[in-house]
Motif scaffolding. Structure first.
Motif, mmCIF file in Angstrom:
data_model
loop_
_atom_site.group_PDB
_atom_site.id
_atom_site.type_symbol
_atom_site.label_atom_id
_atom_site.label_comp_id
_atom_site.label_asym_id
_atom_site.label_seq_id
_atom_site.Cartn_x
_atom_site.Cartn_y
_atom_site.Cartn_z
ATOM 1 N N ILE A 77 0.838 -1.207 0.000
ATOM 2 C CA ILE A 77 0.000 0.000 0.000
ATOM 3 C C ILE A 77 0.873 1.257 0.000
ATOM 4 C CG2 ILE A 77 -1.563 1.373 1.451
ATOM 5 C CD1 ILE A 77 -2.953 -1.236 2.236
ATOM 6 N N ALA A 122 -7.866 1.968 7.998
ATOM 7 C CA ALA A 122 -8.198 1.566 6.626
ATOM 8 C C ALA A 122 -9.504 2.215 6.175
ATOM 9 C CB ALA A 122 -8.300 0.049 6.534
ATOM 10 N N THR A 139 -7.686 -1.543 0.741
ATOM 11 C CA THR A 139 -8.162 -0.980 2.015
ATOM 12 C C THR A 139 -9.533 -1.530 2.377
ATOM 13 O OG1 THR A 139 -8.977 0.976 0.818
ATOM 14 C CG2 THR A 139 -6.815 1.137 1.843
ATOM 15 N N HIS A 140 -10.371 -1.783 1.366
ATOM 16 C CA HIS A 140 -11.686 -2.369 1.630
ATOM 17 C C HIS A 140 -11.543 -3.751 2.270
ATOM 18 C CE1 HIS A 140 -15.833 -3.606 1.157
ATOM 19 N NE2 HIS A 140 -15.418 -4.679 0.511
ATOM 20 N N MET A 148 -8.769 5.750 5.176
ATOM 21 C CA MET A 148 -8.058 5.772 3.903
ATOM 22 C C MET A 148 -9.006 5.466 2.744
ATOM 23 S SD MET A 148 -4.553 3.737 2.853
ATOM 24 C CE MET A 148 -3.591 4.659 4.060
ATOM 25 N N GLU A 149 -9.925 4.548 2.951
ATOM 26 C CA GLU A 149 -10.892 4.225 1.905
ATOM 27 C C GLU A 149 -11.763 5.434 1.567
ATOM 28 O OE1 GLU A 149 -13.813 0.516 0.883
ATOM 29 O OE2 GLU A 149 -14.200 1.557 2.761
ATOM 30 N N LEU A 177 -1.337 3.827 9.805
ATOM 31 C CA LEU A 177 -1.490 2.428 9.443
ATOM 32 C C LEU A 177 -0.264 1.616 9.875
ATOM 33 C CD1 LEU A 177 -3.303 0.362 8.031
ATOM 34 C CD2 LEU A 177 -2.189 0.955 5.882
ATOM 35 N N HIS A 206 -7.952 1.104 -3.307
ATOM 36 C CA HIS A 206 -9.300 1.073 -2.736
ATOM 37 C C HIS A 206 -9.705 -0.361 -2.407
ATOM 38 C CE1 HIS A 206 -13.729 1.315 -2.638
ATOM 39 N NE2 HIS A 206 -13.529 2.548 -2.210
#
Length: 256
Positions: free
Chosen positions: A175, A218, A199-200, A221-222, A250, A196
């Protein structure tokens, strides 16, 4: 012993049909699949899995599982589309589907799931007792295996948690490297989409494995990535500051 399910045949008559004791789990995160398998396999259910919508639908109509557990946000096909295609096949019309999601929450999505033909709708993090109760209600086995004790289940979840944590530094490193393209004026919308997705998955695993600090960072961030994808343009200076801060948070969450 075979499992019998009552369905409706010609002229609306009740007909008993033999169904499989197989549960098909469709989720793009292998950790979620492992967690559900740890809950169901010891109780006598056979487990089949798929990690995208197209493969999930293919396995549904070629393997004829007795029940399907399907995530909504999937590669190659949304969960609603999978349910719609499953219910369009006569051989699968009576197959119950449990939809699970960490993103599409609230009454509207539950109603939408019912309209597509889902039997139940669960929001992540999944409660093991609730999920097990739904599965046993929709696909009861004639002879239940000896149930796994809560202590045994917690031991298995602890193993999954430790295994996920051992892999997490590599995921965070990936990431971080992907984020550099966003921070160095190398805007690539495909990189943003991949970030995306990553992080999901981290949100779902963090919540289900009780890693709240990981799932919280996360999630933030998403949200940032959602905005960038919606704008379709490189991050602003404020976005870069926020992204750097989230990467730092993170890394700290993983170390903890």
């Amino acid at each position: 012993m075979p499992i019998k399910r009552v369905t409706r045949g010609a002229a609306g008559r009740a007909v008993g049909v033999t169904v499989s004791n197989t549960v098909l789990i469709i989720d793009d995160d292998p950790t979620i699949i492992e967690m559900i398998q740890a809950l169901l396999a010891p109780r006598g259910y056979q487990i089949l899995s798929a990690q995208d919508g197209e493969d999930g639908y293919w396995k549904a109509h070629t393997k004829n599982p007795g029940l399907i557990i399907c995530d909504l946000l999937l590669p190659r096909g949304h969960g609603f589309e999978v349910v719609q295609k499953v219910k369009a096949r006569q051989s699968l019309q009576s197959t119950p589907v449990i939809l699970i999601t960490a993103v599409y929450k609230g009454p509207h999505n539950k109603i939408q799931g019912r309209l597509y033909g889902a039997s139940a709708f669960l929001e992540k993090p999944l409660d093991p007792a609730t999920l097990l109760g739904l599965v046993q209600g929709l696909l009861p086995l004639p002879v239940q295996s000896s149930p796994r004790s809560e202590d045994q289940l917690e031991i298995e979840l602890s193993r999954l948690r430790a295994d996920y944590l051992s892999k997490l530094p590599a995921v965070v490193d990936w990431i971080t490297r992907r984020c550099q393209t966003l921070l160095n004026d190398q805007w690539d919308i495909e990189d943003a989409r991949l970030l995306h997705q990553a992080t999901h998955r981290m949100i779902g695993c963090g919540r289900n494995l009780k890693l709240d600090s990981v799932s919280n960072v996360a999630g933030r961030m998403e949200c940032l990535l959602d905005n960038l994808l919606e704008q379709g343009s490189p991050p602003s200076d404020d976005d870069r500051i926020l992204l750097n801060s989230l990467l730092s948070d993170l890394c700290s969450a993983v170390i903890l």
